[in-house]
Design a protein around this motif. Structure first.
Motif, PDB file in Angstrom:
ATOM      1  N   THR A   5       9.958 -15.341  11.834  1.00  0.00           N
ATOM      2  CA  THR A   5      10.833 -15.629  12.970  1.00  0.00           C
ATOM      3  C   THR A   5      11.103 -14.361  13.774  1.00  0.00           C
ATOM      4  N   ASN A   6      11.336 -13.261  13.098  1.00  0.00           N
ATOM      5  CA  ASN A   6      11.587 -12.003  13.806  1.00  0.00           C
ATOM      6  C   ASN A   6      10.361 -11.572  14.608  1.00  0.00           C
ATOM      7  N   GLU A   7       9.181 -11.780  14.060  1.00  0.00           N
ATOM      8  CA  GLU A   7       7.960 -11.420  14.777  1.00  0.00           C
ATOM      9  C   GLU A   7       7.766 -12.303  16.009  1.00  0.00           C
ATOM     10  N   ILE A   8       8.075 -13.581  15.885  1.00  0.00           N
ATOM     11  CA  ILE A   8       7.937 -14.500  17.021  1.00  0.00           C
ATOM     12  C   ILE A   8       8.889 -14.085  18.141  1.00  0.00           C
ATOM     13  N   ARG A   9      10.118 -13.782  17.782  1.00  0.00           N
ATOM     14  CA  ARG A   9      11.098 -13.347  18.780  1.00  0.00           C
ATOM     15  C   ARG A   9      10.606 -12.107  19.516  1.00  0.00           C
ATOM     16  N   SER A  10      10.171 -11.124  18.766  1.00  0.00           N
ATOM     17  CA  SER A  10       9.688  -9.876  19.374  1.00  0.00           C
ATOM     18  C   SER A  10       8.458 -10.121  20.251  1.00  0.00           C
ATOM     19  N   ALA A  11       7.545 -10.956  19.778  1.00  0.00           N
ATOM     20  CA  ALA A  11       6.332 -11.226  20.549  1.00  0.00           C
ATOM     21  C   ALA A  11       6.667 -11.910  21.871  1.00  0.00           C
ATOM     22  N   PHE A  12       7.591 -12.835  21.843  1.00  0.00           N
ATOM     23  CA  PHE A  12       8.009 -13.529  23.066  1.00  0.00           C
ATOM     24  C   PHE A  12       8.566 -12.521  24.077  1.00  0.00           C
TER      25      PHE A  12
ATOM     26  N   HIS B  80      18.574 -30.207  13.838  1.00  0.00           N
ATOM     27  CA  HIS B  80      19.916 -30.030  14.386  1.00  0.00           C
ATOM     28  C   HIS B  80      20.560 -28.783  13.794  1.00  0.00           C
ATOM     29  N   HIS B  81      21.177 -28.004  14.672  1.00  0.00           N
ATOM     30  CA  HIS B  81      21.869 -26.777  14.249  1.00  0.00           C
ATOM     31  C   HIS B  81      23.149 -26.606  15.068  1.00  0.00           C
ATOM     32  N   THR B  82      24.116 -25.924  14.468  1.00  0.00           N
ATOM     33  CA  THR B  82      25.271 -25.508  15.274  1.00  0.00           C
ATOM     34  C   THR B  82      24.970 -24.193  15.984  1.00  0.00           C
ATOM     35  N   PHE B  83      24.182 -23.337  15.329  1.00  0.00           N
ATOM     36  CA  PHE B  83      23.758 -22.070  15.944  1.00  0.00           C
ATOM     37  C   PHE B  83      22.237 -22.046  16.011  1.00  0.00           C
ATOM     38  N   PHE B  84      21.706 -21.636  17.154  1.00  0.00           N
ATOM     39  CA  PHE B  84      20.267 -21.404  17.236  1.00  0.00           C
ATOM     40  C   PHE B  84      20.003 -20.357  18.311  1.00  0.00           C
ATOM     41  N   GLU B  85      18.744 -19.952  18.408  1.00  0.00           N
ATOM     42  CA  GLU B  85      18.352 -18.954  19.394  1.00  0.00           C
ATOM     43  C   GLU B  85      17.489 -19.613  20.468  1.00  0.00           C
ATOM     44  N   MET B  86      17.836 -19.339  21.720  1.00  0.00           N
ATOM     45  CA  MET B  86      17.087 -19.894  22.835  1.00  0.00           C
ATOM     46  C   MET B  86      16.317 -18.770  23.510  1.00  0.00           C
ATOM     47  N   MET B  87      14.985 -18.818  23.379  1.00  0.00           N
ATOM     48  CA  MET B  87      14.145 -17.856  24.067  1.00  0.00           C
ATOM     49  C   MET B  87      13.955 -18.328  25.506  1.00  0.00           C
ATOM     50  N   GLY B  88      13.919 -17.395  26.458  1.00  0.00           N
ATOM     51  CA  GLY B  88      13.773 -17.825  27.841  1.00  0.00           C
ATOM     52  C   GLY B  88      13.225 -16.746  28.745  1.00  0.00           C
ATOM     53  N   ASN B  89      12.620 -17.185  29.844  1.00  0.00           N
ATOM     54  CA  ASN B  89      12.238 -16.276  30.923  1.00  0.00           C
ATOM     55  C   ASN B  89      12.809 -16.823  32.228  1.00  0.00           C
TER      56      ASN B  89
ATOM     57  N   VAL C  71       1.698 -19.742  24.762  1.00  0.00           N
ATOM     58  CA  VAL C  71       1.632 -20.632  23.597  1.00  0.00           C
ATOM     59  C   VAL C  71       0.205 -20.829  23.108  1.00  0.00           C
ATOM     60  N   THR C  72      -0.772 -20.753  23.998  1.00  0.00           N
ATOM     61  CA  THR C  72      -2.154 -21.004  23.564  1.00  0.00           C
ATOM     62  C   THR C  72      -2.913 -19.732  23.231  1.00  0.00           C
ATOM     63  N   SER C  73      -2.832 -18.737  24.105  1.00  0.00           N
ATOM     64  CA  SER C  73      -3.594 -17.505  23.867  1.00  0.00           C
ATOM     65  C   SER C  73      -2.874 -16.567  22.914  1.00  0.00           C
ATOM     66  N   ASN C  74      -1.615 -16.280  23.193  1.00  0.00           N
ATOM     67  CA  ASN C  74      -0.889 -15.300  22.389  1.00  0.00           C
ATOM     68  C   ASN C  74      -0.453 -15.864  21.041  1.00  0.00           C
ATOM     69  N   PHE C  75       0.118 -17.076  21.051  1.00  0.00           N
ATOM     70  CA  PHE C  75       0.564 -17.671  19.788  1.00  0.00           C
ATOM     71  C   PHE C  75      -0.509 -18.547  19.148  1.00  0.00           C
ATOM     72  N   GLY C  76      -1.541 -18.866  19.891  1.00  0.00           N
ATOM     73  CA  GLY C  76      -2.703 -19.534  19.312  1.00  0.00           C
ATOM     74  C   GLY C  76      -2.529 -20.998  18.976  1.00  0.00           C
ATOM     75  N   LEU C  77      -1.628 -21.707  19.621  1.00  0.00           N
ATOM     76  CA  LEU C  77      -1.502 -23.142  19.341  1.00  0.00           C
ATOM     77  C   LEU C  77      -2.700 -23.876  19.922  1.00  0.00           C
ATOM     78  N   PRO C  78      -3.243 -24.839  19.196  1.00  0.00           N
ATOM     79  CA  PRO C  78      -4.409 -25.595  19.693  1.00  0.00           C
ATOM     80  C   PRO C  78      -4.049 -26.374  20.949  1.00  0.00           C
ATOM     81  N   LYS C  79      -4.884 -26.283  21.974  1.00  0.00           N
ATOM     82  CA  LYS C  79      -4.588 -26.976  23.230  1.00  0.00           C
ATOM     83  C   LYS C  79      -4.544 -28.490  23.052  1.00  0.00           C
ATOM     84  N   ASP C  80      -5.362 -28.996  22.098  1.00  0.00           N
ATOM     85  CA  ASP C  80      -5.372 -30.444  21.922  1.00  0.00           C
ATOM     86  C   ASP C  80      -4.134 -30.965  21.211  1.00  0.00           C
ATOM     87  N   LYS C  81      -3.271 -30.033  20.738  1.00  0.00           N
ATOM     88  CA  LYS C  81      -2.022 -30.430  20.106  1.00  0.00           C
ATOM     89  C   LYS C  81      -0.861 -30.452  21.108  1.00  0.00           C
ATOM     90  N   LEU C  82      -1.141 -30.122  22.344  1.00  0.00           N
ATOM     91  CA  LEU C  82      -0.070 -29.966  23.333  1.00  0.00           C
ATOM     92  C   LEU C  82      -0.177 -31.017  24.414  1.00  0.00           C
TER      93      LEU C  82
END
Length: 883
Positions: free
Chosen positions: A4-11, A86-95, A114-125
């Motif tokens: 999770t920390n790596e994802i936050r930093s990468a974003f 569902h959470h009472t506290f969460f983190e919202m990443m944004g630009n 999401v596709t190039s940097n994080f590598g999610l398959p395009k057919d899953k989106l």
């Protein structure tokens, strides 16, 4: 696997490399939106930038924003622990783009990340767009290469964002991740969209229009971008999980919960571990941002969260406080990204521990009552509302906590019955209320209390805040608007203004909004927890529902804080110098002075006052921290805290410690106090005792000044000394000796004048003919400016000269008549000096008089009636001798 920390930093790094400013998360307590209980989205801190009210030195930004949704309309509390996301506290990443780039760039940034940097398959989106936004659909086809069947058009407001009824708005576009056909659920917009197969991971808001009151929209001159990606659900996808609670951060917290409870993290208490893990995050971050558990507002929501977690820990068999023991695990997971956790660790730990101690004291009794009542219920029947209310009123169980406790048994709460019991209690309180002044004016606040609940006081941490106008009273009536010149009483949902109580005067300041200004002249408490602002509308029209900026008069508040904190130090110094019998009997903490009444059987000497003043100033110069803790009254008094006269304490109190050698608790002065105080003793500045006097039997009053007021008083005294020295033509250092010489010379001169007046009076008496009145020798004389104190001596001397007779002497010194009558003892059986002098007093415009039959004195204000006074004595002699 990405943590999770790596994802936050990468974003954040990705958008920083694309020209975005990395902006730290704002506080969970929003400073620019009074309608929000907590920060509930990443754009909250930029709201005024989007509306043009604020400018920043950048036009592109990216954040990892702390978010809490546990109160108001954004409330996920009931579902937390029992669902995957569902959470009472969460983190919202944004630009964010503030009039810089728009749809093409926003879509390209998102798709590439999401596709190039994080590598999610395009057919899953797949994506959604607002049904009227053909521009966005075309861009998704062009940039992402998505076919039309993977671009879903949503015709509802789910895909059209509004800041409010009036203001910026625009269509949305969402990116969804497909977990695959083995998971139940349909795509967005389908009947099965609530299933878990398709998960929204990112929402892009295209701020494109401005919506006016009639519902008409006009294009914004500078369209903007606001996006939000839930870090927890995105981390689950990146880590190959379908449940947010299976991600690395949550798993670490769940394992920590399992360790302190000795319960299997994946066994029968799995849901309880999840509740504890989620609520641990909310608790720690809210406390770090200045929220403390209380009976109302944000503090009440925090208390609900904490007690819900604590009940689940109790269910897992813990009997001692353990919630606070999970804090190190949280700091290990999130402390690097959010250093405020480590900075506030001591406060968070102490608050969690003491809150759990309080809650456990009532938990067993409350749960025992709940078990007894549910045992009587038929299967699936609701718990009576009056029982739920008793749990709330007596044991501190919020309604949602009772509902959560009943979840496993299949029972629900009769909520209408609970609300009826609540209303009945309020009605009893209203009926029992008795106040002073115009009851019709005062009872209007019961209506406000019922509608809005207590006012949230923010003034311990800030002197300026945004607020929403809830209630406006003018001439004793609730009004819908108040124009220029109207005197109003205003209720806000939250305020930094302190309401007069505990000896501290109410705050003054302003309420402002575009085109509006209300000058606040006082703040008072009503019904115990409503803070009512009294003032006058000086510009515009004030209406309920308006958002205003509430700003305390800063210099005045600083002066009040200095005097209030100085009072605490004074109290302790008095007790240490005079004895523990010294207790507070009343106080006033104002901007220009303090007044402090204490139990003390004798006057306090000048030497004692000097020692006390010196001690207080020594504590001020030490400049140690002033600390505040929340605890029960019993805990506070067990630690030596003094309860102050006139304060009413509930089940929790603020304990203020100050003056210690190193600032550590319990400190030098430790008192229960709800007032506002300085941050360090040095902020008081200077302390000077102005006077000491008696108020009543056994009560002494000390008046003093602190801070700027003390400096002003010192300067004024120095000016007076300089003026006196100049008048005496000496230096200030020489002034005391010169003044003593002048006083000695004056006394000698007064003695010489008195001797001369006595000689003059005697000389006049010797040459004055003695009358015979009814056979009695009588000498009556107007002695003019002869001091009244000389009259008796002169009367005795003249009486010896005339023998068996009567002497009446009148002085007109100082503009008033003074008379003495002397009767020779041989005549005192027939003539009474008291009777004669009283007759003379009446003639002088006075009454009364007293003394002996042979010597009496009296006076009167009419110094020009000397002849009438002497005639009254003559008439009295005649009446007595001929009677």
């Amino acid at each position: 696997m990405s943590t999770t920390n790596e994802i936050r930093s990468a974003f954040l790094d990705y958008f920083a490399s694309n020209g975005h400013q990395i902006v730290p998360s704002s506080s969970l307590v929003p400073s620019n939106d009074p309608t929000l209980l907590f920060t509930n989205a990443g754009m909250v801190q930029f709201k005024n930038v989007f509306t043009g009210q604020e400018t920043r030195p950048y036009n592109r930004a990216t954040t990892a924003q702390k978010v809490v949704r546990a109160g108001g309309k954004h409330n996920d509390l009931d579902n937390v622990g029992y669902t995957a996301r569902h959470h009472t506290f969460f983190e919202m990443m944004g630009n964010f783009s503030f009039g810089d780039y728009f749809k093409p760039e926003a879509i390209e940034f998102a798709w590439k990340l999401v596709t190039s940097n994080f590598g999610l398959p395009k057919d899953k989106l797949l994506v959604t767009v607002y049904s009227e936004d053909e521009e966005a659909a075309a861009l998704w086809r062009k940039i992402a290469g998505l076919s039309d069947d993977r671009i879903i058009r949503i015709p509802t407001t789910d895909n059209f964002w509004r800041m409010g009824d009036v203001g910026p708005c625009g269509p949305c576009s969402e990116i969804f991740y497909d977990h695959g056909p083995d998971v139940f659920g349909g795509p967005p917009g389908s009947p099965d969209e609530d299933g878990d197969r398709f998960v929204e991971i990112w929402n892009l808001v295209f701020m494109q229009f401005f919506e006016d009151p009639p519902g008409t929209r006009s294009p914004l001159p500078r369209p903007s971008i606001d996006t939000g990606m839930g870090l927890e659900r995105f981390a689950a996808i990146m880590q190959g999980k379908r449940d947010n609670y299976d991600t690395d951060t949550f798993r670490a917290l769940i394992l920590a919960s399992a360790e302190v409870t000795s319960r299997d993290p994946d066994g029968e208490f799995n849901a309880s571990h999840r509740v504890v893990a989620d609520h641990l995050r909310s608790t720690a971050f809210l406390i770090a941002d200045g929220v403390l558990p209380s009976k109302d507002g944000r503090g009440y929501v925090l208390r609900r969260i904490m007690r819900r977690a604590m009940r689940h820990l109790h269910m897992m068999g813990t009997r001692e406080p353990v919630f606070y023991k999970l804090l190190p695990a949280l700091i290990q997971q999130m402390g690097a990204a959010y250093p405020e956790l480590a900075q506030a660790q001591a406060l968070i730990r102490e608050t969690m521990r003491s809150e759990e101690e309080r809650f456990k004291a009532m938990l067993d009794r409350g749960l025992g009552l709940l078990a007894e009542e549910t045992a009587k219920l038929p299967a699936k029947s609701p718990l009576p509302g009056d029982v739920a209310f008793k749990l709330y009123d007596t044991f501190g169980f919020p309604l949602d906590l009772t509902q959560d406790a009943l979840r496993s048994s299949g029972h629900i709460v009769d909520v209408p019955g609970f609300e009826a019991a609540m209303k009945e209690q309020r009605d009893r309180a209203r009926a029992a209320w008795s106040g002073s002044g115009d009851a019709a004016v005062e009872t209007v606040w019961f209506e406000a209390r019922d509608r809005f609940g207590p006012t949230e006081f923010l003034g311990y941490g800030t002197e300026t805040s945004e607020a929403e106008v809830q209630f406006v009273v003018a001439k004793g009536q609730n009004v819908e608007s108040a124009g220029v010149g109207t005197e109003v009483a205003v209720l806000l949902n939250q305020t930094p203004f302190y309401g007069e109580s505990g000896g501290q005067v109410g705050d003054t300041g302003t309420l402002t909004a575009p085109g509006l200004r209300v000058a606040i002249s006082d703040t008072q408490k009503k019904l115990g927890d409503l803070l009512v602002h009294y003032g006058t509308v000086t510009e515009g029209t004030l209406k309920p529902g308006m958002a205003v900026k509430a700003e305390v008069e800063h210099a005045r508040r600083a002066a009040i804080r200095a005097h209030h904190s100085a009072t605490h130090l004074l109290h302790e110094a008095l007790r240490r110098r005079l004895g523990e019998h010294v207790t507070q009997k009343g106080s006033l903490n104002a901007p220009d002075r303090l007044r402090f009444d204490v139990s003390q059987p004798r006057p306090i000497t000048r030497e004692e006052l000097d020692e006390i003043e010196t001690e207080v100033n020594a504590r001020i110069r030490a400049n140690t921290p002033v600390t505040t803790r929340i605890m029960t009254p019993e805990q506070a008094q067990a630690e030596g805290a003094m309860a102050l006269f006139g304060e009413k304490y509930g089940d929790e109190v603020r304990v203020v410690s100050m003056g210690g050698e190193d600032g550590n608790k319990p400190g030098w002065s430790v008192e229960l106090c709800g007032g506002t105080h300085v941050g360090r003793t040095g902020d008081i500045g200077l302390f000077r005792i102005a006077s000491e006097s008696g108020v009543s039997a056994g009560v002494r009053r000390i008046e003093a000044v602190a801070g700027v007021a003390a400096e002003t008083a010192a300067h004024a005294n120095e000016d007076r000394l300089n003026q006196m020295a100049a008048m005496m033509k000496v230096t200030v250092a020489e002034a005391p000796e010169r003044l003593a010489t002048l006083l000695d010379e004056r006394k000698a001169m007064e003695r010489r004048i008195a001797d001369l007046q006595r000689k003059l009076a005697m000389g006049s008496a010797e040459t004055t003919a003695v009358e015979t009145i009814a056979g009695v020798p009588f000498s009556g004389r107007n002695l003019g400016e002869t001091p009244a104190r000389e009259l008796k001596g002169l009367a005795e001397t003249i009486g010896k000269q005339i023998g068996e007779g009567v002497v009446a002497l009148v002085s007109t010194a100082d503009g008033k008549g003074s008379v003495v009558v002397a009767v020779n003892p041989a005549l005192s059986e027939k003539l009474d000096a008291v009777t004669l002098v009283r007759a003379a007093s009446v003639a002088l415009g006075g009454k009364g008089g007293g003394g002996r039959r042979d010597m009496a004195q009296a006076g009167g204000p009419e110094a020009d009636k000397v002849d009438a006074a002497l005639d009254a004595v003559r008439a009295g002699i005649i009446a007595a001798m001929e009677g």
